[in-house]
Write an enzyme that holds these catalytic residues in place. Sequence first.
Site, PDB file in Angstrom:
ATOM      1  N   ASP A 135       0.836  -1.205   0.000  1.00  0.00           N
ATOM      2  CA  ASP A 135       0.000   0.000   0.000  1.00  0.00           C
ATOM      3  C   ASP A 135       0.870   1.255   0.000  1.00  0.00           C
ATOM      4  O   ASP A 135       0.647   2.187  -0.790  1.00  0.00           O
ATOM      5  CB  ASP A 135      -0.909  -0.032   1.227  1.00  0.00           C
ATOM      6  CG  ASP A 135      -1.729   1.239   1.382  1.00  0.00           C
ATOM      7  OD1 ASP A 135      -2.364   1.647   0.398  1.00  0.00           O
ATOM      8  OD2 ASP A 135      -1.724   1.827   2.478  1.00  0.00           O
ATOM      9  N   GLU A 171      -2.155  -5.214  -3.655  1.00  0.00           N
ATOM     10  CA  GLU A 171      -1.190  -4.467  -2.854  1.00  0.00           C
ATOM     11  C   GLU A 171      -0.172  -5.407  -2.216  1.00  0.00           C
ATOM     12  O   GLU A 171       1.020  -5.094  -2.157  1.00  0.00           O
ATOM     13  CB  GLU A 171      -1.915  -3.664  -1.777  1.00  0.00           C
ATOM     14  CG  GLU A 171      -2.712  -2.493  -2.323  1.00  0.00           C
ATOM     15  CD  GLU A 171      -3.407  -1.698  -1.243  1.00  0.00           C
ATOM     16  OE1 GLU A 171      -3.584  -0.481  -1.440  1.00  0.00           O
ATOM     17  OE2 GLU A 171      -3.776  -2.281  -0.204  1.00  0.00           O
TER      18      GLU A 171
END
Length: 260
Positions: free
Chosen positions: A66, A134
């Site tokens: 992320d 992610e």
Amino acid sequence: MIFKRIHNRIRLFILKNKEPYLSLYNMLGFYPNEIELYEQAFIHRSITGTQEGKCNSNERLEFLGDAILDAIIADIIYKHFPNKKEGFLTNTRSKIVQRESLNQIALELGIDKMLTSMPYATTHHKYMYGNALEALIGAIYLDQGYRRCCKFVEEGIIRKHVSLDKLANREVNFKSRLIEWGQKTKVQIEFDLIKTFTDKKGNPVFQTSVRLEGTPFGTGMGRTKKESQQFASRSVIRKIQKNKDDRQLIEQLKNKQVTN
């Protein structure tokens, strides 16, 4: 260290035409060195928990990916839009990394076919494929380094699955989305203008706070009151989507209001 590198190259030579190496190569454009990282990236938390102090799901890789994805996307749009201001760049990045966008990209990449999860997870975890994307980026970073990670995001994601110019022109009303969510989940939402000031160039700046059930959950700053509300709403939406603890806190606050 040298022995390990030789061992990995021999193993890669033997296995690179077998699963899961071939599937990963078709998706990524390169063969992984540490296959275990990618295997972990595709394990949803519904399958396994923590054993002997070690996380066996993709949550830690998701956390890492992320942050890395945010940095890479920021670099890409900064170069793609050389004359745009900070607010535009921030808004465009948020459109790419929001849960709905990442989930769709993950499906187009075929991550849904590689993710291991319990059958009920697709119902209870709406954005599990975007989260796995992610985690995959986190795995690439650890296995191949930042440059290879940048190349994958730019060539494997942006060029193939995202039109930056079209996306930048698409309006996303985060405030409306947050209000709709509040109505659906029966959560009280309030917007408070907490500060106004001027920057060094004399431009007005507004800062807005968003409260859920009377508790501050996010702030945002903008050149207008409306823009500050949008940025504040976006930060709250991301918290709700990403953080299980925040969702639990909201439920506790709702229950407390009911009992009172």
